[in-house]
Design a protein around this motif. Structure first.
Motif, mmCIF file in Angstrom:
data_model
loop_
_atom_site.group_PDB
_atom_site.id
_atom_site.type_symbol
_atom_site.label_atom_id
_atom_site.label_comp_id
_atom_site.label_asym_id
_atom_site.label_seq_id
_atom_site.Cartn_x
_atom_site.Cartn_y
_atom_site.Cartn_z
ATOM 1 N N UNK A 118 1.026 -0.946 0.088
ATOM 2 C CA UNK A 118 0.040 -0.041 0.033
ATOM 3 C C UNK A 118 1.067 1.166 -0.075
ATOM 4 N N UNK A 119 0.620 2.134 -0.919
ATOM 5 C CA UNK A 119 1.563 3.130 -1.101
ATOM 6 C C UNK A 119 0.589 4.501 -1.238
ATOM 7 N N UNK A 120 1.314 5.732 -1.169
ATOM 8 C CA UNK A 120 0.791 7.026 -1.445
ATOM 9 C C UNK A 120 1.632 7.745 -2.118
ATOM 10 N N UNK A 121 0.952 8.724 -3.098
ATOM 11 C CA UNK A 121 1.983 9.619 -3.850
ATOM 12 C C UNK A 121 2.886 10.275 -2.719
ATOM 13 N N UNK A 122 4.148 10.402 -3.180
ATOM 14 C CA UNK A 122 5.019 11.212 -2.478
ATOM 15 C C UNK A 122 4.482 12.694 -2.530
ATOM 16 N N UNK A 133 10.755 8.898 3.393
ATOM 17 C CA UNK A 133 12.247 8.399 3.509
ATOM 18 C C UNK A 133 12.140 7.190 2.365
ATOM 19 N N UNK A 134 11.285 6.567 2.080
ATOM 20 C CA UNK A 134 11.215 5.456 1.215
ATOM 21 C C UNK A 134 10.509 5.454 0.074
ATOM 22 N N UNK A 143 5.964 6.962 -5.448
ATOM 23 C CA UNK A 143 4.884 6.523 -4.412
ATOM 24 C C UNK A 143 5.820 6.144 -3.088
ATOM 25 N N UNK A 144 5.185 6.447 -1.843
ATOM 26 C CA UNK A 144 5.836 5.878 -0.646
ATOM 27 C C UNK A 144 4.999 4.984 0.003
ATOM 28 N N UNK A 145 5.908 4.039 0.426
ATOM 29 C CA UNK A 145 4.962 2.914 1.069
ATOM 30 C C UNK A 145 4.314 3.438 2.459
ATOM 31 N N UNK A 146 3.141 2.959 2.851
ATOM 32 C CA UNK A 146 2.348 3.551 4.033
ATOM 33 C C UNK A 146 2.691 2.720 5.437
ATOM 34 N N UNK A 147 3.318 1.560 5.236
ATOM 35 C CA UNK A 147 3.445 0.824 6.359
ATOM 36 C C UNK A 147 2.039 -0.303 6.604
ATOM 37 N N UNK A 148 1.256 0.016 5.826
ATOM 38 C CA UNK A 148 0.044 -0.909 5.920
ATOM 39 C C UNK A 148 0.283 -1.795 4.636
ATOM 40 N N UNK A 149 0.356 -3.215 4.836
ATOM 41 C CA UNK A 149 0.289 -4.154 3.459
ATOM 42 C C UNK A 149 -0.410 -5.404 3.721
ATOM 43 N N UNK A 166 -3.202 7.492 5.629
ATOM 44 C CA UNK A 166 -2.179 6.330 5.372
ATOM 45 C C UNK A 166 -0.761 7.003 4.963
ATOM 46 N N UNK A 167 -1.003 8.577 4.834
ATOM 47 C CA UNK A 167 0.378 9.148 4.439
ATOM 48 C C UNK A 167 1.247 9.615 5.653
ATOM 49 N N UNK A 168 0.685 9.395 6.977
ATOM 50 C CA UNK A 168 1.585 10.175 8.003
ATOM 51 C C UNK A 168 2.083 8.886 8.988
ATOM 52 N N UNK A 169 3.196 8.730 8.688
ATOM 53 C CA UNK A 169 4.050 7.600 9.282
ATOM 54 C C UNK A 169 4.835 8.588 10.431
ATOM 55 N N UNK A 170 4.830 8.440 11.709
ATOM 56 C CA UNK A 170 5.696 9.314 12.646
ATOM 57 C C UNK A 170 6.976 8.678 12.898
#
Length: 183
Positions: A118-122, A133-134, A143-149, A166-170
């Motif tokens: 699962x990714x969101x647009x950078x 970061x990724x 795209x940036x991975x969200x941490x949800x897969x 889904x775009x906010x990873x702390x």
């Protein structure tokens, strides 16, 4: 996945226990999963997060805690999957704005045979002011991975979402400030 030390956040607390709007991130993620159509919640906790393990035991007794070696994300994920099996929905504890609706959309998109990244647009992460970061490539759109897969088979499909939750990873203090502002 909740074995992080939180060193990039610069605080004294283990990353899953960092509070957003007064609630530890791990509790926010567990609440989102409990409200979704997920059948069971397992928390993969490394030796680097003993306070998180204790917190889950006391605050979330319905969550099954799975011990991992603490040798990094991939090693910990592999150990957790060896215990719970596949397919499995995986969620990073640093996704404090997670809600049941996007979880259910991802589960509906999974076909059972392929894993789903699962990714969101950078551009969305940058517009929100959070770290990116990724990245993964999807044609010409970063795209940036969200941490949800969804981890199932060996083939990976990409599910792109424009959902800001889904775009906010702390990972850094600035990410925490954005999460606070959006919660």
């Amino acid at each position: 996945m909740c074995g992080g030390r939180g060193t990039r956040l610069g605080g004294e607390r283990e990353k899953p226990l960092v509070a957003v709007a007064g609630t530890p991130m791990i509790d926010r993620v567990c609440d989102a999963l409990a409200g979704s159509r997920v059948d069971g919640v397992y928390a993969a906790v490394s030796p680097h997060a003993p306070a998180t393990r204790a917190h889950l035991r006391d605050a979330a007794p319905a969550v099954n805690v799975v011990g991992t070696p603490g040798d990094g994300y991939v090693a910990d994920l592999t150990a957790a999957l060896d215990r719970v099996g596949r397919p499995a929905l995986t969620v990073a504890a640093d996704l404090p704005l997670l809600a049941p609706e996007p979880v259910d959309r991802v589960l509906a998109a999974a076909d059972g045979d392929a894993s789903l990244v699962v990714a969101v647009p950078v551009s969305l992460k940058r517009r929100l002011g959070v770290s990116d970061d990724a990245t993964v490539a999807d044609g010409d759109r970063p795209l940036a991975p969200t941490g949800l897969n969804v981890v199932a088979g060996t083939d990976d499909d990409i599910y792109v979402s424009d959902d800001p939750r889904l775009a906010v990873n702390v990972n850094r203090p600035t990410d925490l400030w954005v999460a606070e502002a959006l919660s």
